[in-house]
Design a protein around this motif. Structure first.
Motif, PDB file in Angstrom:
ATOM      1  N   ALA A  68       0.843  -1.149   0.149  1.00 36.09           N
ATOM      2  CA  ALA A  68      -0.078  -0.009  -0.292  1.00 36.09           C
ATOM      3  C   ALA A  68       0.912   1.201  -0.034  1.00 36.09           C
ATOM      4  N   LYS A  69       1.916   1.317   0.680  1.00 37.19           N
ATOM      5  CA  LYS A  69       2.840   2.255   0.866  1.00 37.19           C
ATOM      6  C   LYS A  69       3.399   2.718  -0.376  1.00 37.19           C
ATOM      7  N   ILE A  70       4.083   1.851  -1.183  1.00 34.20           N
ATOM      8  CA  ILE A  70       4.568   1.903  -2.544  1.00 34.20           C
ATOM      9  C   ILE A  70       3.586   2.467  -3.492  1.00 34.20           C
ATOM     10  N   LYS A  71       2.220   1.718  -3.390  1.00 37.12           N
ATOM     11  CA  LYS A  71       1.091   2.371  -4.425  1.00 37.12           C
ATOM     12  C   LYS A  71       1.084   3.859  -4.132  1.00 37.12           C
ATOM     13  N   ALA A  72       1.085   4.196  -2.923  1.00 36.53           N
ATOM     14  CA  ALA A  72       0.674   5.440  -2.608  1.00 36.53           C
ATOM     15  C   ALA A  72       1.861   6.516  -2.927  1.00 36.53           C
ATOM     16  N   LEU A  73       2.902   5.949  -3.053  1.00 32.70           N
ATOM     17  CA  LEU A  73       4.273   6.685  -3.267  1.00 32.70           C
ATOM     18  C   LEU A  73       4.652   7.201  -4.752  1.00 32.70           C
ATOM     19  N   GLU A  74       4.173   5.885  -5.276  1.00 32.65           N
ATOM     20  CA  GLU A  74       4.671   5.933  -6.834  1.00 32.65           C
ATOM     21  C   GLU A  74       4.328   7.013  -7.539  1.00 32.65           C
ATOM     22  N   PRO A  75       3.119   7.551  -7.589  1.00 35.33           N
ATOM     23  CA  PRO A  75       2.779   9.008  -8.313  1.00 35.33           C
ATOM     24  C   PRO A  75       3.815   9.869  -8.325  1.00 35.33           C
ATOM     25  N   ARG A  76       4.364  10.151  -7.323  1.00 32.52           N
ATOM     26  CA  ARG A  76       5.349  11.277  -7.178  1.00 32.52           C
ATOM     27  C   ARG A  76       6.632  11.199  -7.930  1.00 32.52           C
ATOM     28  N   TYR A  77       6.815  10.140  -8.430  1.00 30.28           N
ATOM     29  CA  TYR A  77       7.960   9.663  -9.329  1.00 30.28           C
ATOM     30  C   TYR A  77       7.688   9.445 -10.685  1.00 30.28           C
ATOM     31  N   ARG A  78       6.451   9.662 -11.178  1.00 30.39           N
ATOM     32  CA  ARG A  78       6.249   9.410 -12.456  1.00 30.39           C
ATOM     33  C   ARG A  78       6.825  10.389 -13.694  1.00 30.39           C
ATOM     34  N   TYR A  79       7.343  11.440 -13.091  1.00 27.05           N
ATOM     35  CA  TYR A  79       8.299  12.108 -13.877  1.00 27.05           C
ATOM     36  C   TYR A  79       9.407  11.341 -14.611  1.00 27.05           C
ATOM     37  N   LEU A  80       9.757  10.180 -13.830  1.00 31.26           N
ATOM     38  CA  LEU A  80      10.923   9.323 -14.272  1.00 31.26           C
ATOM     39  C   LEU A  80      10.440   8.703 -15.596  1.00 31.26           C
TER      40      LEU A  80
END
Length: 202
Positions: free
Chosen positions: A168-180
Motif C-alpha cells: 500500500a505504501k509503494i502504491k501511494a508513493l509511486e505517483p510522485r515519481y512518474r516524472y521518471l
C-alpha cells in the motif's frame, strides 16, 4: 461541545494525513539514482522507474548504507541469500555490491521483472487472485512462496502488519515519481486488490 470539537479536529487531521499519503506531494528521487532507475525499468515491460523509486523509498529512503535488523543490505534491501542469486554488476566495475546504486537498482529491477513474470502467469492461469504488480511487490517483501501459497495477497500475522502495508505504501508513493517515466506508468489499474487493507488507516 469541546469534546465534539476535539473529535472533529482529530477526524480532520486523520483524513488529511490519509489524503497526503494517497496523493503525495511532488518529490524527486536523488539525482544519483535517476538514470539507474530508468535503465533498470527498461529491463522488462510492466515495471516502471516510478515504481522502483517508490519501492526504494519504502525500503531504505534512498540510503545506500542501509542495513536492516534482519540483515537486508543497501538501498534495495537485499538479503544476502537473495543478493547471491540476483546480484548485478550494473556499472561494469567488475564487482557486485548491494550498497552500490547501479548494482542494487539494476538487481532490484531484474528481481522485480522475475517476480512480475511469475505473478502475471499466476493471475492468467487462475492460480493467483489480484493484480500481478501488487503480488510482485508482496513477493519482494515476503517471498514468492508466500504469494503462491496464499493464491494471491498473503494475509494474517506479519503479512497483514508488514507485507500488505508495504504494498500500500509503494502504491501511494509511486505517483510522485512518474516524472521518471515521461508521463507513462503501468499502474493505471481499474482498482486495487489489497484484501484486508480496507480497514487500515492509510
Amino acid at each position: 461541545m469541546k469534546r465534539i470539537t476535539a473529535s472533529l479536529s482529530a477526524t480532520v487531521a486523520t483524513l488529511a494525513a490519509s489524503a497526503a499519503l494517497a496523493s503525495p506531494a511532488s518529490a524527486n528521487a536523488p539525482a544519483s539514482f535517476e538514470p539507474w532507475l530508468q535503465r533498470s525499468a527498461a529491463q522488462c515491460s510492466g515495471i516502471s522507474a516510478s515504481l522502483l523509486a517508490a519501492q526504494i523509498q519504502a525500503e531504505s529512503d534512498f540510503r545506500t548504507d542501509a542495513v536492516s535488523r534482519s540483515g537486508a543490505m543497501g538501498p534495495a534491501q537485499f538479503m544476502p541469500g537473495t543478493w547471491a542469486i540476483w546480484r548485478t554488476d550494473g556499472d561494469g566495475s567488475g564487482t557486485s555490491d548491494p550498497y552500490s546504486i547501479p548494482d542494487a537498482v539494476m538487481a532490484q529491477g531484474r528481481f522485480m521483472c522475475h517476480l512480475y513474470g511469475q505473478t502475471s502467469a499466476g493471475v492468467r492461469n487462475g492460480t493467483m487472485r489480484g493484480y500481478a504488480l501488487d503480488l510482485a511487490l508482496a513477493a519482494y517483501n515476503a517471498g514468492l512462496g508466500a504469494v503462491q501459497r496464499a493464491g494471491g495477497m498473503p494475509s494474517g500475522g506479519e503479512y497483514s502488519t508488514q507485507t500488505q502495508p508495504y504494498v500500500a505504501k509503494i502504491k501511494a508513493l509511486e505517483p510522485r515519481y512518474r516524472y521518471l517515466d515521461g508521463g507513462a506508468s503501468p499502474l493505471h489499474q481499474a482498482g486495487l486488490d489489497f484484501g484486508s487493507l480496507a480497514g487500515l488507516p492509510f
